[in-house]
Design a protein around this motif. Structure first.
Motif: not given
Length: 224
Positions: A157-160, A167-170
């Motif tokens: 959730s932290y990564f989200e 504005g990252y899209y991993w």
């Protein structure tokens, strides 16, 4: 998180995860994913229980098929490729790894003596009472506390949150790789602390957490 910490605990104990037997209480998001990932790492899931009953197969359950069955029937009970298992029997299973991933206060002084597992990985929040935890620790059972074992969800959730902020899209593999590294680091930090102070993993996790808060407080000078 449960899979990674359980895998690392098995390494620490010299327990080969491939072929290790596992019992899981609760088959929701935590229990089912933990069972699936452990099975993919070679472990043998032999028993699963939920709110309505349980199933057992000494040869190992087909976890993906059991997940499909549960989605259709809202319970593991009645799964045809296994024997029925009473829910309260899960703690007495002769297995290497026990994952309580259902409700709090499931392992108590009333049933702790039944547990034969070498590793208890707390997928649920507070599934073990303090007195029962100390009995397990004193018997040499390696308990991975909830604050560590089930931290995978909040870490992701932290990564989200980070992605949304910047504005990252991993890609999924990137998230999984980052989670692997974070959970590995967390497990070994707690383990090293437990060994250093000759204490249990739960106390060690609290030591690590409190020490980090203290360090940040000093750095920020909040109470200087």
């Amino acid at each position: 998180g449960v899979m990674i910490t359980t895998r690392e605990a098995a390494k620490h104990l010299g327990l080969e995860l491939k072929g290790a037997t596992v019992a899981v209480q609760g088959f929701g998001n935590v229990g089912s994913v933990s069972a699936d990932l452990l099975a993919k790492n070679g472990a043998k899931i032999v028993a699963v229980t939920d709110w309505k009953g349980g199933v057992y197969n000494a040869a190992g359950l087909d976890v993906p098929a059991l997940i499909d069955w549960t989605k259709k029937n809202s319970t593991v009970a009645g799964y045809p490729k296994a024997d029925p298992l009473a829910a309260d029997k899960i703690f007495g299973m002769d297995v290497d790894i026990l994952i309580p991933a259902a409700l709090e206060k499931q392992i108590t002084v009333n049933n702790v003596a039944q547990i034969k597992a070498k590793i208890v990985a707390e997928g649920a929040n507070g599934p073990t009472t303090p007195d029962a935890h100390m009995q397990l620790h004193n018997r040499g059972v390696f308990v991975i506390p909830d604050i560590l074992a089930n931290a995978g969800g909040v870490t992701t959730s932290y990564f989200e949150w980070v992605q949304n902020r910047h504005g990252y899209y991993w890609e999924e593999w990137d998230v999984n790789d980052r989670l692997e590294r974070k959970m590995n680091e967390a497990f070994h930090t707690v383990l090293e602390t437990a060994l250093q102070f000759k204490t249990d993993m739960r106390t060690a996790a609290y030591v690590v957490a409190i020490n980090r808060v203290a360090q940040v407080t000093k750095l920020r000078g909040m109470y200087a």
